[in-house]
Design a protein around this motif. Structure first.
Motif, PDB file in Angstrom:
ATOM      1  N   LYS A 147      -8.915  18.287  -0.666  1.00 15.42           N
ATOM      2  CA  LYS A 147      -8.213  19.560  -0.488  1.00 15.42           C
ATOM      3  C   LYS A 147      -8.259  20.026   0.967  1.00 15.42           C
ATOM      4  N   GLU A 148      -9.365  19.649   1.645  1.00 19.70           N
ATOM      5  CA  GLU A 148      -9.524  20.075   3.040  1.00 19.70           C
ATOM      6  C   GLU A 148      -8.448  19.459   3.933  1.00 19.70           C
ATOM      7  N   ASN A 149      -7.885  18.345   3.477  1.00 21.16           N
ATOM      8  CA  ASN A 149      -6.820  17.672   4.229  1.00 21.16           C
ATOM      9  C   ASN A 149      -5.470  17.828   3.541  1.00 21.16           C
ATOM     10  N   GLY A 150      -5.309  18.911   2.816  1.00 18.73           N
ATOM     11  CA  GLY A 150      -4.050  19.150   2.119  1.00 18.73           C
ATOM     12  C   GLY A 150      -3.830  18.194   0.968  1.00 18.73           C
ATOM     13  N   GLY A 151      -4.917  17.624   0.437  1.00 16.07           N
ATOM     14  CA  GLY A 151      -4.833  16.712  -0.702  1.00 16.07           C
ATOM     15  C   GLY A 151      -4.623  15.259  -0.301  1.00 16.07           C
ATOM     16  N   SER A 152      -4.567  14.981   0.998  1.00 23.42           N
ATOM     17  CA  SER A 152      -4.281  13.620   1.452  1.00 23.42           C
ATOM     18  C   SER A 152      -5.381  12.630   1.062  1.00 23.42           C
ATOM     19  N   LEU A 153      -4.952  11.502   0.476  1.00 25.43           N
ATOM     20  CA  LEU A 153      -5.868  10.421   0.113  1.00 25.43           C
ATOM     21  C   LEU A 153      -5.752   9.248   1.078  1.00 25.43           C
ATOM     22  N   GLY A 154      -4.847   9.370   2.042  1.00 22.01           N
ATOM     23  CA  GLY A 154      -4.660   8.288   3.006  1.00 22.01           C
ATOM     24  C   GLY A 154      -3.964   7.091   2.381  1.00 22.01           C
ATOM     25  N   ASP A 155      -4.114   5.941   3.010  1.00 26.36           N
ATOM     26  CA  ASP A 155      -3.503   4.702   2.521  1.00 26.36           C
ATOM     27  C   ASP A 155      -4.435   3.997   1.547  1.00 26.36           C
ATOM     28  N   PHE A 156      -3.864   3.387   0.508  1.00 25.89           N
ATOM     29  CA  PHE A 156      -4.661   2.583  -0.423  1.00 25.89           C
ATOM     30  C   PHE A 156      -3.757   1.577  -1.113  1.00 25.89           C
ATOM     31  N   ARG A 204      -3.090  -1.303  -4.527  1.00 30.40           N
ATOM     32  CA  ARG A 204      -3.211  -1.331  -5.986  1.00 30.40           C
ATOM     33  C   ARG A 204      -4.651  -1.651  -6.385  1.00 30.40           C
ATOM     34  N   GLY A 205      -5.120  -0.949  -7.415  1.00 25.10           N
ATOM     35  CA  GLY A 205      -6.447  -1.235  -7.935  1.00 25.10           C
ATOM     36  C   GLY A 205      -7.552  -0.387  -7.347  1.00 25.10           C
ATOM     37  N   GLN A 206      -7.249   0.379  -6.302  1.00 24.75           N
ATOM     38  CA  GLN A 206      -8.288   1.193  -5.689  1.00 24.75           C
ATOM     39  C   GLN A 206      -8.472   2.535  -6.397  1.00 24.75           C
ATOM     40  N   MET A 207      -7.459   2.962  -7.129  1.00 22.09           N
ATOM     41  CA  MET A 207      -7.553   4.203  -7.890  1.00 22.09           C
ATOM     42  C   MET A 207      -7.703   3.876  -9.375  1.00 22.09           C
ATOM     43  N   LYS A 226      -0.941   3.467 -11.705  1.00 24.90           N
ATOM     44  CA  LYS A 226       0.348   3.162 -12.323  1.00 24.90           C
ATOM     45  C   LYS A 226       1.405   4.181 -11.909  1.00 24.90           C
ATOM     46  N   ALA A 227       1.024   5.445 -11.885  1.00 24.20           N
ATOM     47  CA  ALA A 227       1.975   6.499 -11.561  1.00 24.20           C
ATOM     48  C   ALA A 227       2.413   6.442 -10.105  1.00 24.20           C
ATOM     49  N   VAL A 228       1.474   6.351  -9.187  1.00 21.98           N
ATOM     50  CA  VAL A 228       1.810   6.457  -7.774  1.00 21.98           C
ATOM     51  C   VAL A 228       2.639   5.278  -7.279  1.00 21.98           C
ATOM     52  N   PHE A 229       2.397   4.075  -7.825  1.00 24.09           N
ATOM     53  CA  PHE A 229       3.150   2.917  -7.355  1.00 24.09           C
ATOM     54  C   PHE A 229       4.542   2.816  -7.983  1.00 24.09           C
ATOM     55  N   SER A 288       0.837  -1.194   0.000  1.00 24.55           N
ATOM     56  CA  SER A 288       0.000   0.000   0.000  1.00 24.55           C
ATOM     57  C   SER A 288       0.874   1.247   0.000  1.00 24.55           C
ATOM     58  N   VAL A 289       0.259   2.356  -0.355  1.00 26.14           N
ATOM     59  CA  VAL A 289       0.955   3.638  -0.339  1.00 26.14           C
ATOM     60  C   VAL A 289       0.088   4.666   0.360  1.00 26.14           C
ATOM     61  N   ASN A 290       0.730   5.731   0.789  1.00 26.41           N
ATOM     62  CA  ASN A 290       0.020   6.883   1.322  1.00 26.41           C
ATOM     63  C   ASN A 290       0.377   8.048   0.425  1.00 26.41           C
ATOM     64  N   ALA A 291      -0.626   8.669  -0.178  1.00 23.56           N
ATOM     65  CA  ALA A 291      -0.334   9.723  -1.151  1.00 23.56           C
ATOM     66  C   ALA A 291      -1.308  10.883  -1.026  1.00 23.56           C
ATOM     67  N   SER A 292      -0.894  12.000  -1.579  1.00 23.86           N
ATOM     68  CA  SER A 292      -1.737  13.195  -1.661  1.00 23.86           C
ATOM     69  C   SER A 292      -1.780  13.628  -3.124  1.00 23.86           C
TER      70      SER A 292
END
Length: 249
Positions: A156-165, A167-170, A176-179, A115-119
């Protein structure tokens, strides 16, 4: 709950238990009828069935050849089902040792997912995304501040944070880019998806962690017992083919 008599048909009672049993026979659909209106409909159906039964007995329909043939077929079918249930009931349950052994022997099945944590910052045009990136890269503004000012995503309210997710959830392009990014990296080239253009920041990567045995124990138990039951059934049928030769014509 008291088992009340709701109606009598030719002296035969219909009770609340009869209605409850009918509801149970419907499975999950039964919840739809578990109300005053639904129970009244079921009671009417049970009354109708009793009326037809009384009339069939009066007219000696059970003596007709076609009914006897149907009864024989139904009896055979019920007997086969009962014999199958006996095989299943006699099959030993999966033990804790067997469950643990299966878990240890199949680590790939319980490896978990990376998993990754991304904004991100989502905007409508590539030009705007590039302008925002230039300001972030120069230190004029932080990624989080830029997200709050420019992103069209509720994150945006959380500074763009998408939390943890995982592969396959986005959507595929984002996934492809984030991983493929390194921790701390921000995409210099905006990522285009069906939603617009994204600037992505990778905050952290989390290696895949095996799913704990406690979380999959019930699923493994069910799998092993299904396999045992299938094997017991196949073994019984194989033995019976020796006792009763089968000839395909």
């Amino acid at each position: 709950m008291e088992n009340k008599i709701l109606a009598t048909v030719g002296g035969m009672p219909i009770t609340t238990e009869d209605v409850d049993n009918f509801l149970k026979s419907l499975g999950q659909r039964g919840q739809t009828y578990n109300n005053n209106e639904g129970r009244a409909m079921i009671l009417k159906q049970l009354i109708d069935s009793k009326l037809l039964l009384l009339d069939a007995r009066k007219n000696l329909l059970e003596r007709e050849d076609e009914f006897r043939a149907q009864l024989a077929r139904l009896k055979d079918s019920l007997l086969v089902n009962y014999a199958t249930e006996k095989i299943i009931d006699a099959t030993p349950a999966a033990t804790d040792a067997e469950i643990e052994a299966f878990y240890n022997e199949n680590p790939d099945k319980f490896a978990g997912d990376e998993s990754v944590n991304a904004s991100h910052i989502l905007v409508d045009t590539e030009e705007l995304a590039l302008e925002i990136y230039a300001k972030i890269a120069s230190g004029e503004i932080s990624f989080e501040e830029a997200a709050k000012l420019h992103s069209s995503c509720p994150s945006k309210e959380n500074g763009g944070s998408l939390g943890d997710f995982t592969r396959g959830q986005m959507v595929p392009e984002f996934d492809k880019a984030v991983f493929s990014m390194t921790v701390g990296e921000i995409t210099a080239t905006p990522v285009k998806t069906q939603f617009g253009y994204h600037l992505i920041k990778l905050n952290s990567k989390n290696e895949a962690k095996p799913t704990p045995l406690a979380e999959v124990k019930d699923a493994i138990r069910s799998h092993l017992e299904n396999e045992k039951q299938r094997a017991a059934y196949e073994s019984k049928v194989t033995q019976l083919r020796i006792l009763y030769p089968v000839e395909l014509k």
